[in-house]
Design a protein around this motif. Sequence first.
Motif, short mmCIF file in Angstrom:
data_model
loop_
_atom_site.label_atom_id
_atom_site.label_comp_id
_atom_site.label_asym_id
_atom_site.label_seq_id
_atom_site.Cartn_x
_atom_site.Cartn_y
_atom_site.Cartn_z
N TYR A 204 0.82 -1.21 0.00
CA TYR A 204 0.00 0.00 0.00
C TYR A 204 0.86 1.26 0.00
CZ TYR A 204 -2.94 -3.86 0.96
OH TYR A 204 -3.54 -5.08 0.85
N GLY A 205 2.13 1.07 0.35
CA GLY A 205 3.06 2.19 0.28
C GLY A 205 3.54 2.39 -1.15
N ASN A 206 4.38 3.39 -1.35
CA ASN A 206 4.88 3.68 -2.68
C ASN A 206 5.96 2.68 -3.08
OD1 ASN A 206 3.25 5.97 -2.98
ND2 ASN A 206 4.67 7.16 -1.70
N SER A 207 5.93 2.31 -4.33
CA SER A 207 6.96 1.40 -4.82
C SER A 207 7.24 1.75 -6.27
CB SER A 207 6.52 -0.05 -4.69
OG SER A 207 5.36 -0.29 -5.43
N GLY A 208 8.30 1.18 -6.81
CA GLY A 208 8.65 1.53 -8.17
C GLY A 208 9.84 0.76 -8.66
N GLN B 104 4.86 9.67 3.14
CA GLN B 104 4.24 8.43 2.70
C GLN B 104 5.22 7.28 2.85
OE1 GLN B 104 2.62 8.83 -1.23
NE2 GLN B 104 0.97 10.18 -0.55
N ALA B 105 4.69 6.15 3.26
CA ALA B 105 5.51 4.96 3.39
C ALA B 105 6.00 4.55 2.02
CB ALA B 105 4.71 3.83 4.02
N SER B 106 7.21 4.05 1.98
CA SER B 106 7.75 3.64 0.69
C SER B 106 8.31 2.25 0.83
CB SER B 106 8.79 4.65 0.22
OG SER B 106 9.04 4.47 -1.15
N TRP B 107 8.55 1.69 0.00
CA TRP B 107 8.68 0.45 -0.61
C TRP B 107 9.58 -0.64 -0.13
CZ3 TRP B 107 9.42 -2.13 -5.10
CH2 TRP B 107 10.53 -2.94 -4.97
N GLY B 108 9.62 -1.55 -0.93
CA GLY B 108 10.33 -2.80 -0.78
C GLY B 108 9.65 -3.72 -1.73
N ALA B 109 10.33 -4.79 -2.03
CA ALA B 109 9.72 -5.73 -2.98
C ALA B 109 9.45 -7.05 -2.31
CB ALA B 109 10.62 -5.92 -4.16
N VAL C 260 32.51 8.85 -21.55
CA VAL C 260 32.04 8.42 -20.23
C VAL C 260 30.87 9.29 -19.79
CG1 VAL C 260 34.20 7.35 -19.46
CG2 VAL C 260 33.85 9.81 -19.13
N PRO C 261 29.97 8.71 -19.02
CA PRO C 261 28.74 9.43 -18.63
C PRO C 261 28.93 10.20 -17.32
CG PRO C 261 28.55 7.11 -18.05
CD PRO C 261 29.94 7.31 -18.60
N SER C 262 28.40 11.36 -17.25
CA SER C 262 28.53 12.17 -16.02
C SER C 262 27.87 11.46 -14.84
CB SER C 262 27.87 13.54 -16.22
OG SER C 262 26.46 13.39 -16.31
N TRP C 263 26.82 10.69 -15.11
CA TRP C 263 26.05 10.09 -14.02
C TRP C 263 26.73 8.87 -13.41
CZ3 TRP C 263 24.70 10.64 -19.06
CH2 TRP C 263 24.59 9.49 -19.84
N ALA C 264 27.81 8.41 -14.03
CA ALA C 264 28.50 7.25 -13.47
C ALA C 264 29.21 7.58 -12.17
CB ALA C 264 29.53 6.72 -14.47
N TYR C 265 29.42 8.87 -11.92
CA TYR C 265 30.17 9.25 -10.72
C TYR C 265 29.24 9.57 -9.56
CZ TYR C 265 33.24 9.26 -14.59
OH TYR C 265 33.90 8.83 -15.70
N GLY C 266 27.97 9.77 -9.87
CA GLY C 266 26.98 9.97 -8.82
C GLY C 266 26.55 8.62 -8.25
N ASN C 267 25.67 8.68 -7.27
CA ASN C 267 25.21 7.45 -6.65
C ASN C 267 24.20 6.73 -7.52
OD1 ASN C 267 26.73 7.88 -4.30
ND2 ASN C 267 25.20 9.34 -3.56
N SER C 268 24.29 5.43 -7.53
CA SER C 268 23.32 4.64 -8.30
C SER C 268 23.08 3.35 -7.56
CB SER C 268 23.83 4.39 -9.71
OG SER C 268 25.03 3.66 -9.68
N GLY C 269 22.09 2.62 -8.01
CA GLY C 269 21.77 1.39 -7.29
C GLY C 269 20.64 0.64 -7.94
N THR C 270 20.00 -0.15 -7.12
CA THR C 270 18.86 -0.93 -7.59
C THR C 270 17.60 -0.33 -6.97
OG1 THR C 270 18.82 -2.45 -5.72
CG2 THR C 270 20.32 -2.98 -7.53
N ARG C 271 16.46 -0.89 -7.32
CA ARG C 271 15.23 -0.41 -6.68
C ARG C 271 15.25 -0.65 -5.17
NH1 ARG C 271 10.59 -5.05 -7.66
NH2 ARG C 271 11.99 -6.80 -7.92
N PHE C 272 16.14 -1.54 -4.72
CA PHE C 272 16.15 -1.88 -3.30
C PHE C 272 17.00 -0.93 -2.47
CE2 PHE C 272 15.15 -5.84 -5.47
CZ PHE C 272 13.98 -6.17 -4.82
N LYS C 273 18.04 -0.39 -3.11
CA LYS C 273 18.96 0.40 -2.29
C LYS C 273 19.97 1.14 -3.17
CE LYS C 273 21.54 1.63 1.30
NZ LYS C 273 21.07 2.72 2.17
#
Lengths: 383, 383, 383, 383
Positions: free
Chosen positions: A18-22, A378-383, B13-26
């Motif tokens: 029910y929280g936000n996810s994406g 708003q509560a956010s996510w997890g899968a 090289v992409p500018s965004w490679a130096y910023g933070n990135s991840g998965t939908r989980f973290k």
Amino acid sequence: MNLDGLDGFTIEVPSWAYGNSGTRFKVFTRPGGPRNPYEKLSDAAQVNRLTGLANRVSLHIPWDLVDDWGDLKAHADKLGVQIGAINSNVFQDDDYRLGSLCNPDPAIRRKAIDHHRQCLDVMRQTGSTDLKIWLPDGLNYAGQDSLRGRQDRLAESLREIYDASDDNHRILLEYKFFEPYFYSTDIPDWGTSLLHCLALGERATVVLDTGHHAPGTNIEFIVMQLIRQKKLGAFDFNSRYYADDDLIVGSADPFQLFRIMSEIVAADAHRPESGVNFMLDQCHNIEEKIPGQILSVLNVEQALAKALQVDQAALATAQREGDVLGAHQVLMDAYETDVRGALADRREARGLPRDPVKAFQASGYARTVAAERVGGTQASWGA
Amino acid sequence: MNLDGLDGFTIEVPSWAYGNSGTRFKVFTRPGGPRNPYEKLSDAAQVNRLTGLANRVSLHIPWDLVDDWGDLKAHADKLGVQIGAINSNVFQDDDYRLGSLCNPDPAIRRKAIDHHRQCLDVMRQTGSTDLKIWLPDGLNYAGQDSLRGRQDRLAESLREIYDASDDNHRILLEYKFFEPYFYSTDIPDWGTSLLHCLALGERATVVLDTGHHAPGTNIEFIVMQLIRQKKLGAFDFNSRYYADDDLIVGSADPFQLFRIMSEIVAADAHRPESGVNFMLDQCHNIEEKIPGQILSVLNVEQALAKALQVDQAALATAQREGDVLGAHQVLMDAYETDVRGALADRREARGLPRDPVKAFQASGYARTVAAERVGGTQASWGA
Amino acid sequence: MNLDGLDGFTIEVPSWAYGNSGTRFKVFTRPGGPRNPYEKLSDAAQVNRLTGLANRVSLHIPWDLVDDWGDLKAHADKLGVQIGAINSNVFQDDDYRLGSLCNPDPAIRRKAIDHHRQCLDVMRQTGSTDLKIWLPDGLNYAGQDSLRGRQDRLAESLREIYDASDDNHRILLEYKFFEPYFYSTDIPDWGTSLLHCLALGERATVVLDTGHHAPGTNIEFIVMQLIRQKKLGAFDFNSRYYADDDLIVGSADPFQLFRIMSEIVAADAHRPESGVNFMLDQCHNIEEKIPGQILSVLNVEQALAKALQVDQAALATAQREGDVLGAHQVLMDAYETDVRGALADRREARGLPRDPVKAFQASGYARTVAAERVGGTQASWGA
Amino acid sequence: MNLDGLDGFTIEVPSWAYGNSGTRFKVFTRPGGPRNPYEKLSDAAQVNRLTGLANRVSLHIPWDLVDDWGDLKAHADKLGVQIGAINSNVFQDDDYRLGSLCNPDPAIRRKAIDHHRQCLDVMRQTGSTDLKIWLPDGLNYAGQDSLRGRQDRLAESLREIYDASDDNHRILLEYKFFEPYFYSTDIPDWGTSLLHCLALGERATVVLDTGHHAPGTNIEFIVMQLIRQKKLGAFDFNSRYYADDDLIVGSADPFQLFRIMSEIVAADAHRPESGVNFMLDQCHNIEEKIPGQILSVLNVEQALAKALQVDQAALATAQREGDVLGAHQVLMDAYETDVRGALADRREARGLPRDPVKAFQASGYARTVAAERVGGTQASWGA
């Protein structure tokens, strides 16, 4: 149409739905999103109120931590739902960059184990008996860590958690083919999960998430095999086309869902006494969340209702006689049966709306909570 | 070992490679992450300083918007790098929940088209000539929208963008098999991208992201086919095991990277005059970002160096004679050649460190920026 | 370069690799194809003579049945090779249309079990100790037979075979994702094979065919897990891009082969005392068969030689310290090492040709057998 | 239930579906298999007689060559069927080991081109207007031949065939992801097929075989795209779980078949005037062949009947309003509709049996031909 097999069948819904996810690209937000476990339970209770199918709600720790568990339980009681499985979370902390229960650093393994002890405490306070562990651990690069060493650490960590659990607790151990790591995950398949469960003991069982397999995997075969080993603890239902897409269960391949439920029926595992916990674990990224959950539980119910229509005697005969197409057609006849009317009748007879999604839309609930839930996060996510 | 073919070969090289990135989980964070386009360019310049291979940096709009483009260009000049392709972003705004250039709502299509006009303006101010479009549009559920209608809207939107571009501009149109939508994407494959490019005109070409294909796809075949059609505009290099894993290029299947570069060499497309823009597009989720980029450009260089060792005459003879294993072995002999020493020699001869990763670690750059970049918000991601 | 780890390492080659094989569309033939087990052994002996790596030959029953096993053994002795694993065949008889050990008809199960008893007899007469079972059973249509019933029949059938085997016999049980059935196979994955082996007893172990997995499967993880369970009995080596392509091992993804051999080395499982039988199981559809086998054993040797170059101490340190890219690079450094010269030197020192494929071509063997093997029927295939 | 859209809709069945077919491991045989094109047509006519849906039969050259085409046509007329597409065969001759239209040897390309000229002659004599080309060419090993050179040869070969065809002829060019070659195929995807068709001219169109795609491919997207390009010439229908399994269409993923037919309906392409030839191309390995074909045409009809039930107005509204789940549910409502009864009624009204499979079983046809077709060689296969 005989639908007696549906009696007592229930589906557990997750608080985080029910929280936000994406996706990693974007989490879309909507007015009225719940901001705390109380509001999540309120949303979840809508699903049960309209379908009569979803009277348990899984919690996710630490997202759903509250100060007063008795108070949350009372809130749930009032809403007509109960606290279901407790889900641990060892992926949303910077410490877990290289894993949790498998981390090369013993201090981080300790932290991850202690988190599961905390979850066991929550279970004691909420009356929950299922500890669900999805292990997000894995590697992105070959050589990054020892695959074998990680298995040994995992076995040790799980042993400690299992030993800390009570006699009425179950450990539900999930497997996942890939993500959030991409070279390997530490429990990639049902075989690995099962081996750890066998090593742990009788109270450890496997969770089958329908989205956590390689392309082409015959999932109903695994359902059958785990039941045969008495080790199918729970489902995480959802749909996939490509990866772990976490779409609404039954939306991508309804025939697969039917085949899965047919294996369940063949083993009488849809009955409550089987101990299989039928849970949803999905993301609703772009659709409305409560209707998404309602549709999901209806899809599972529909697949089960069709599976119950299989003429088991005719099927057994055709199979015994080696009548390839005949046996297949017995199955397909059940699948092609339109059970929607009978299910609506059944709902009506039980004082439920014939069309739960429409009833939800008509209820004004979404508008009400959008008006009420102002401020806060708003509560956010997890899968 | 003849490595002349490397002369003039560069990787963007992409500018965004130096910023933070991840998965939908973290999304994991680290000290010293850049907080603005200036700091991103500084990080990117390290890669070029140590490898001599990466003198262009792609920007991402709106993430890399600055008030004074002349000032940013001056900063880049001082660092020895140039502004490369301009990447649009139509996925991180709530409006784009149902798509951008394909959205059923004409107002949102207008907004997305206008965003690309803004990108063209950035190109005019930075001297960039490549507009790279990754279209994140798609559907999660069958029936959600008209597949056909969306193609028609896409064609219309792209037409307007193309017509707004200058004669020295190229449109680089990327395709992607799935994600962030899971039932369909609106440019799922090279065929669809190519059809739109053919409809647009000569200045529209296809971007091949090595991670955007179905399992088992022969990517070097597509490279060959796009070159044959004179429509290969650019690469987005990265590695995958399962989905769009966005790992370091060459880390998952170095032989595939070699085969791709062999098709490039066979068509002389590694030479600057070919017009193919060799770009990286990766996530560094758990590894250090600058070393990750250094390793990536070295991996591409190494694959190209090996491809240059193919004995083309022997290969052609064996192929003509139908000597299956003989021809294969000619290719494998080049692949098995250890080019690391020769590449280190070449770097040394050009005043570069023999081991760029070690040189970076020894430089103290990471410590320095971690100390300097305090406060503010670290730049974050995109794929 | 230290290659001591190669001492005692051998690869078993299959008798059927020298006969004709192909796809469902076409089996191409060539002059000189062997017509009986004697000629197959002669061909196989060429591989060993030129590489010193392949002193055992697997037989396939009934294809390789002879009247006088003592005579065949004497022939093998003279050629410098031994009889290796005995492979059963329950797929080339009309009776097996609906399966063999899992067939719904008990009479056909009986026939299939008896065939395995016959194989055990062949083992007693040839001195072979490995019975390899690839179970081709499966279903093409959902509902065609009971998935569960088939597992139970399989367990029963295997039990009888196991009980009929001698104390010095091993049962090697293969799994396969799909083909020759397409809805399900009865041993689709390592988990199912392992469960049956665990039920049978200590002398039952799993065969890992590198081509029998779903797309994306991390095979070295399974290697590690089976070794950890002391249940890795044998490999069937080959290569795949898409399905069970049965190409020359190492030709499609040499890095994967290296990763597999690295797990082997990490567990010291390349040493003869480990009990792991390293076998080839490939088709040579369009290439020359003996050179194809020579190249295959050389590819495995090369991958092992590279795996032996991994700096284990540096790897362990980097892994322990969580140095993601550092640990990965230790592995990659071994992989990028060109071991071809050192392997040629080693061969030369042992009285073997530096380039076994060229030596075979120069030997005139192919011409000789093409002239001699006139009349009769060329042996044909199986995978 | 309005089923008017079914009027005029027909499915073409392949002559080779009635002969023996199988996998590389085994071709099972059955009493009564047809031994020549006459008997194949007789079998095919049963499908049409009982379903009223299959009044055209594709031929395969050279398998279906006869001395007197007029006589074969008369036989067909008497049976109530016509000769449909002519299929060339360039895979069952030793000469084609390294390819046909792409072969490095010009003499073999010449032979393959001439074979297609022969097929064009058959078309002139049978009145067929569709030449279907499935190109089995490809490579098993990287480097084996030049990917680019093969495309150029292919273009040249196709040009000659196209130029030799008549103004009323269509060239239907099929693509296939893999098999019978495993490193690459020379027409691996719809993009490649389309490029060749565009180069050839208006009378060249693409064949979409539902089993010839990578895992996860959205096939209905391709259907839409080819229709949008006016280049969808024909379907080869069948089902797959893993590879090119060639199972009965609709048996593995009936929802996918429905989605495909929904795209067809959305473009009015089910009407005869669309020019799309709906063909079956399947293997019946273990099931009875005529019932297998009957079931297949019924499955396609059923999917079309469901697609015709989509409430297009409601769908368009929900799509326009961005109602994700609402639009999806409009589609699902059509899919969940049980059309079996209405289709049986429709058959009855047209003088056809309500249950064509049962009617076939009751007809005694299988027994009759088993008794009659004694001696001779049963026709065998191809896919």
